[in-house]
Design an enzyme around this catalytic site. Sequence first.
Site: not given
Length: 487
Positions: A203, A385
């Site tokens: 991220e 994810e």
Amino acid sequence: MTYQLPEEFLWGGATADFQFEGGFGEGGRGLLSHDYETAGSAEHPRHHTMEMPDGSIVRPRSSFFYADPVPPTARPVFLDGEYYPSHKAVDFYHHYKEDIALMAGMGFNVFRFSICWSRIFPTGEEEFPNEEGLQFYDRVIDEMAKYQMEPLITICHDEMPMNLALKYDGWSSRYLIDAYVKYCRVLFERYGDRCRYWLTFNEINAVRGFGPCGTRNSTGQDRYQAAHHMFVASAKAVKLGHEMMPDSQFGAMYAMSELYAVSCKPEDVFQRLQERRENWYFIDTMGRGYYPSYARDIWRRHGVKSVQMAKGDEVFLREGQLDFISFSYYRSNTTQAGDDWFNVGGSSNPYLKETPWGWAIDPLGLRHVMNEIYDRIQKPLFIVENGIGAVDQANEEGYVADDYRIEYLKNHLRAMADAVNIDGVVCLGYTMWGPIDLISLSTGEMKKRYGFIYVDMDDKGRGSFKRIPKKSYQWMKEIIASNGGAL
Ligand code: BG6
């Protein structure tokens, strides 16, 4: 139209060391930036515990690292009576054989996990790595090999050795590039013969919203300078990785939510374009190998005077481009003209239901995001994810009938299969977040559970740590066995 996916499709789950592994203080592991983070909840954000020179305690609110600026004189301390979830997490460190067997039982052919940087270089500055730390991941990878499970390794999941955070102010410092590349070289040498898929950062675009990991006081200037250091570090790692491991493939992971303008008012739609670019900035630079033309506008908006670049950085960006684009997808958001640029939330969407944590459930948004990224970058995708954080009610045997999770996953997996089979998007695989319950990143809770497998443990780390498959375990096993056909 079938939901069946290409034969070589990778199915699995994803975890992060400080949310899953535990083993604090074992095997020579050094202190990690997350070790001083307490548990929290949606109402009471987690915080760090730090001591000022006069002995007073400060508790900066934390999300990935310091969400509130921290005085330079504050030093981290552990306080009696506080609970620090990273220390034990759910104890994969001692349960890895059992956990890998359970995942293999579902048919996983890939498992994404992150390496704890301070297990390999306890302070980030040693000349030689910690052999015991390397051996732990040797055991994990070898155990996976018994089940033909491919590793997908996150090199850095929003973390760093605490020493690097305190001494260099994390990614604010260019020194971090060398420390990171040294760490990568060790991982490639050691595991390169058994690992093909690597993610340089988790991220990385969260830097714009939460600030860069390890940085005490992050203005727009700090954030974008730190992001540049991370871009160069990632590119150097990719270049080195390709040289050392010719079959390797590299991605970096982006937090991708779908984003809608709240109305068709032109100003709202233009805001959406600009908000979206806040994320494209990261994907474009690393996926295409150069800063996009709108970068200056972003810097101006965030009050960035100039991003310092060293000679040759642009060559690294070009030569260290990613091979695939990987991302997390949980939810969608909305935006309208005048929204705060640091705002990563957004007002709720009247067309969508939300999870108990207020995350809008939007499977079609996943298909949209996949198309947007693929149209733009034209490189394979990897969904690393996805999942639903829920309060699971276990019965006396610890069994959870999680039909809501099955519903969420079925709809998202169908949307993914439609993107592949109808829209022609190339997608390497799918790793569901937290296949075995783990600690929540944003709140530090245990009760926000994602797993196919229940872990008997509460928000304070109390419980037997027993693993018990939920209803979704059997369901997912059938989906994987049919390669999506049973969706
Ligand atoms: C992703 C992170 O952003 O979201 C994970 O990479 C995190 O570390 C996941 O756990 C879900 O967020 P949360 O806050 O529900 O744990």
